[in-house]
Scaffold this motif. Structure first.
Motif, PDB file in Angstrom:
ATOM      1  N   GLY A 195       0.828  -1.181   0.115  1.00  0.00           N
ATOM      2  CA  GLY A 195      -0.159   0.248  -0.018  1.00  0.00           C
ATOM      3  C   GLY A 195       0.989   1.244   0.015  1.00  0.00           C
ATOM      4  N   THR A 196       1.822   1.232   0.701  1.00  0.00           N
ATOM      5  CA  THR A 196       2.826   2.166   0.808  1.00  0.00           C
ATOM      6  C   THR A 196       3.508   2.696  -0.521  1.00  0.00           C
ATOM      7  N   LEU A 197       3.727   1.628  -1.401  1.00  0.00           N
ATOM      8  CA  LEU A 197       4.446   1.826  -2.689  1.00  0.00           C
ATOM      9  C   LEU A 197       3.283   2.567  -3.628  1.00  0.00           C
ATOM     10  N   ALA A 198       2.287   1.938  -3.582  1.00  0.00           N
ATOM     11  CA  ALA A 198       1.043   2.249  -4.453  1.00  0.00           C
ATOM     12  C   ALA A 198       0.649   3.937  -4.079  1.00  0.00           C
ATOM     13  N   ILE A 199       0.657   4.133  -2.853  1.00  0.00           N
ATOM     14  CA  ILE A 199       0.172   5.681  -2.738  1.00  0.00           C
ATOM     15  C   ILE A 199       1.513   6.551  -3.163  1.00  0.00           C
ATOM     16  N   ASN A 200       2.693   6.147  -3.218  1.00  0.00           N
ATOM     17  CA  ASN A 200       3.869   6.839  -3.652  1.00  0.00           C
ATOM     18  C   ASN A 200       4.142   6.624  -5.105  1.00  0.00           C
ATOM     19  N   SER A 201       3.226   5.963  -5.855  1.00  0.00           N
ATOM     20  CA  SER A 201       3.394   5.801  -7.129  1.00  0.00           C
ATOM     21  C   SER A 201       4.917   5.182  -7.503  1.00  0.00           C
ATOM     22  N   GLU A 202       5.347   4.340  -6.490  1.00  0.00           N
ATOM     23  CA  GLU A 202       6.429   3.270  -6.778  1.00  0.00           C
ATOM     24  C   GLU A 202       6.111   2.083  -7.516  1.00  0.00           C
ATOM     25  N   TYR A 203       5.567   2.155  -8.570  1.00  0.00           N
ATOM     26  CA  TYR A 203       5.168   0.905  -9.054  1.00  0.00           C
ATOM     27  C   TYR A 203       6.238  -0.110  -9.537  1.00  0.00           C
ATOM     28  N   GLU A 204       7.260   0.500 -10.208  1.00  0.00           N
ATOM     29  CA  GLU A 204       8.345  -0.212 -10.980  1.00  0.00           C
ATOM     30  C   GLU A 204       9.336  -0.499  -9.522  1.00  0.00           C
ATOM     31  N   LEU A 205       9.553   0.117  -8.639  1.00  0.00           N
ATOM     32  CA  LEU A 205      10.171  -0.189  -7.483  1.00  0.00           C
ATOM     33  C   LEU A 205       9.695  -1.712  -6.993  1.00  0.00           C
ATOM     34  N   SER A 206       8.355  -1.692  -6.947  1.00  0.00           N
ATOM     35  CA  SER A 206       7.798  -2.915  -6.162  1.00  0.00           C
ATOM     36  C   SER A 206       8.396  -4.243  -6.814  1.00  0.00           C
ATOM     37  N   LYS A 207       8.628  -4.080  -8.307  1.00  0.00           N
ATOM     38  CA  LYS A 207       9.130  -5.051  -9.015  1.00  0.00           C
ATOM     39  C   LYS A 207      10.345  -5.700  -8.759  1.00  0.00           C
ATOM     40  N   LEU A 208      11.290  -4.664  -8.116  1.00  0.00           N
ATOM     41  CA  LEU A 208      12.617  -4.916  -7.740  1.00  0.00           C
ATOM     42  C   LEU A 208      12.755  -5.539  -6.528  1.00  0.00           C
ATOM     43  N   LEU A 209      11.821  -5.672  -5.507  1.00  0.00           N
ATOM     44  CA  LEU A 209      11.781  -5.963  -4.267  1.00  0.00           C
ATOM     45  C   LEU A 209      11.388  -7.483  -4.202  1.00  0.00           C
ATOM     46  N   ARG A 210      12.178  -8.175  -3.361  1.00  0.00           N
ATOM     47  CA  ARG A 210      11.600  -9.517  -2.907  1.00  0.00           C
ATOM     48  C   ARG A 210      11.406  -9.261  -1.331  1.00  0.00           C
ATOM     49  N   GLY A 211      10.180  -9.969  -0.723  1.00  0.00           N
ATOM     50  CA  GLY A 211       9.771  -9.880   0.573  1.00  0.00           C
ATOM     51  C   GLY A 211       9.691 -11.531   1.042  1.00  0.00           C
ATOM     52  N   ILE A 212      10.272 -11.755   2.227  1.00  0.00           N
ATOM     53  CA  ILE A 212      10.043 -13.077   2.859  1.00  0.00           C
ATOM     54  C   ILE A 212       9.711 -12.823   4.283  1.00  0.00           C
ATOM     55  N   ARG A 213       8.606 -13.687   4.782  1.00  0.00           N
ATOM     56  CA  ARG A 213       8.323 -13.797   5.998  1.00  0.00           C
ATOM     57  C   ARG A 213       9.318 -14.096   7.137  1.00  0.00           C
ATOM     58  N   VAL A 214       9.575 -13.376   8.203  1.00  0.00           N
ATOM     59  CA  VAL A 214      10.667 -13.874   8.955  1.00  0.00           C
ATOM     60  C   VAL A 214      10.626 -15.159   9.683  1.00  0.00           C
ATOM     61  N   PRO A 215      11.399 -16.006   9.571  1.00  0.00           N
ATOM     62  CA  PRO A 215      11.483 -17.247  10.085  1.00  0.00           C
ATOM     63  C   PRO A 215      11.023 -17.175  11.501  1.00  0.00           C
ATOM     64  N   GLY A 216      10.066 -18.288  11.812  1.00  0.00           N
ATOM     65  CA  GLY A 216       9.614 -18.329  13.387  1.00  0.00           C
ATOM     66  C   GLY A 216       8.489 -17.514  13.707  1.00  0.00           C
ATOM     67  N   THR A 217       8.171 -16.422  13.080  1.00  0.00           N
ATOM     68  CA  THR A 217       7.102 -15.539  13.371  1.00  0.00           C
ATOM     69  C   THR A 217       5.787 -15.911  13.174  1.00  0.00           C
ATOM     70  N   GLN A 218       4.764 -15.698  13.969  1.00  0.00           N
ATOM     71  CA  GLN A 218       3.629 -15.824  13.646  1.00  0.00           C
ATOM     72  C   GLN A 218       2.864 -14.458  13.198  1.00  0.00           C
ATOM     73  N   ALA A 219       1.470 -14.617  12.766  1.00  0.00           N
ATOM     74  CA  ALA A 219       0.762 -13.104  12.248  1.00  0.00           C
ATOM     75  C   ALA A 219       0.511 -12.174  13.422  1.00  0.00           C
ATOM     76  N   GLU A 220       1.251 -11.046  13.144  1.00  0.00           N
ATOM     77  CA  GLU A 220       1.368 -10.059  14.501  1.00  0.00           C
ATOM     78  C   GLU A 220       0.025  -9.410  14.568  1.00  0.00           C
ATOM     79  N   PRO A 221      -0.641  -9.428  15.870  1.00  0.00           N
ATOM     80  CA  PRO A 221      -1.702  -8.631  16.246  1.00  0.00           C
ATOM     81  C   PRO A 221      -1.527  -7.131  16.357  1.00  0.00           C
ATOM     82  N   PHE A 222      -2.552  -6.493  15.911  1.00  0.00           N
ATOM     83  CA  PHE A 222      -2.537  -4.968  16.004  1.00  0.00           C
ATOM     84  C   PHE A 222      -3.696  -4.625  16.995  1.00  0.00           C
ATOM     85  N   HIS A 223      -3.513  -3.480  17.575  1.00  0.00           N
ATOM     86  CA  HIS A 223      -4.393  -3.078  18.585  1.00  0.00           C
ATOM     87  C   HIS A 223      -4.507  -1.451  18.587  1.00  0.00           C
TER      88      HIS A 223
END
Length: 271
Positions: A195-223
């Motif tokens: 979403g951050t890349l979208a609102i800042n028009s960084e469409y091409e940059l998103s294609k250069l990135l790779r994201g990986i879930r941090v090993p051993g973590t669970q879905a993080e709750p927000f409050h």
């Protein structure tokens, strides 16, 4: 004076005597959000390329919770550290979209979790074409410097207070730090980065990135983090938690989130 006139006078007196009481019950409570944006949960509307009013899932949810209560509410955008400081001191009633750690659990009254995110690390694909092999986040340090945001809680990523990362202020600038070689990795919640890349028009940059879930973590709750100093803290928590529970049971929370994701998707240019 006739009985009818006396009755009218008495009724009018009663109405005027009750009016201040009715007005006094409608109190204003204030919430703060991150001013560098955390889409789809809170961000600024764009009008002709300029930032407008705050919008997002948080704002929609607050409207649903408090529009049918005795409270008026307002939302202000602040630097995250300032937001938490003002809530802790009681000048603001609560902060939205916060993860928990022991310190925050002590300093604030947390609401029930109202969404979950994925702790992830990101890097440029061409910098590590074969990827990286890590069993925990600390293993990344053998490959390079890790970047993050000042004031953000990374304990749920596996980063302790004794471990330092290179910190900047704006989430939108993290990918730029990779391009400039200031760091080789950055930490972000997967769902908010797109979403951050979208609102800042960084469409091409998103294609250069790779994201990986941090090993051993669970879905993080927000409050929501509610100030212990707020005289309405118990009413706020009760109203919010009960409404979140009912909206979740009805599937409405998911529909609200999907609506905001759809709004962000519309920002993308046509192929």
């Amino acid at each position: 004076m006739s009985h009818l006139r006396w009755l009218i006078v008495i009724i009018c007196c009663l109405l005027f005597s009750l009016l201040p009481v009715a007005q006094a019950t409608e109190q204003t409570i204030t919430f703060c959000v991150e001013d560098t944006e955390f889409p789809p949960f809170n961000y600024f509307q764009r009008e002709n390329g300029k930032k407008g009013t705050s919008t997002g899932y948080d704002i929609d949810l607050l409207n649903r919770v408090f529009s049918v209560s005795d409270f008026k509410h307002q939302v202000i955008a602040l630097p995250w550290r300032r937001c938490l400081k003002d809530v802790k001191e009681g000048t603001i009633d609560a902060a939205m979209s916060a993860s928990l750690n022991p310190e925050r659990s002590r300093d604030f009254l947390p609401s029930a979790a109202y969404y979950h995110l994925t702790p992830s690390y990101f890097f440029l694909k061409f910098s590590f074409p074969d990827g990286v092999r890590v069993h925990n986040l600390s293993d990344l340090r053998q490959y390079g410097t890790i970047c993050g945001i000042k004031g953000f809680n990374y304990q749920n990523f596996g980063i302790t207070k004794n471990e330092t990362i290179y910190e900047i202020r704006d989430l939108a600038h993290l990918p730029e730090m990779l391009q400039r070689g200031r760091c080789q990795f950055f930490l972000a919640r997967k769902e908010t980065l797109s979403g951050t890349l979208a609102i800042n028009s960084e469409y091409e940059l998103s294609k250069l990135l790779r994201g990986i879930r941090v090993p051993g973590t669970q879905a993080e709750p927000f409050h929501m983090l509610i100030s212990h100093q707020s005289k309405y803290k118990h009413q706020i928590k009760t109203l919010f938690d009960s409404k979140v529970a009912s909206l979740r049971a009805d599937g409405e929370l998911q529909r609200m989130l999907e609506y905001q994701l759809d709004q962000l998707d519309k920002i993308k240019p046509s192929p």
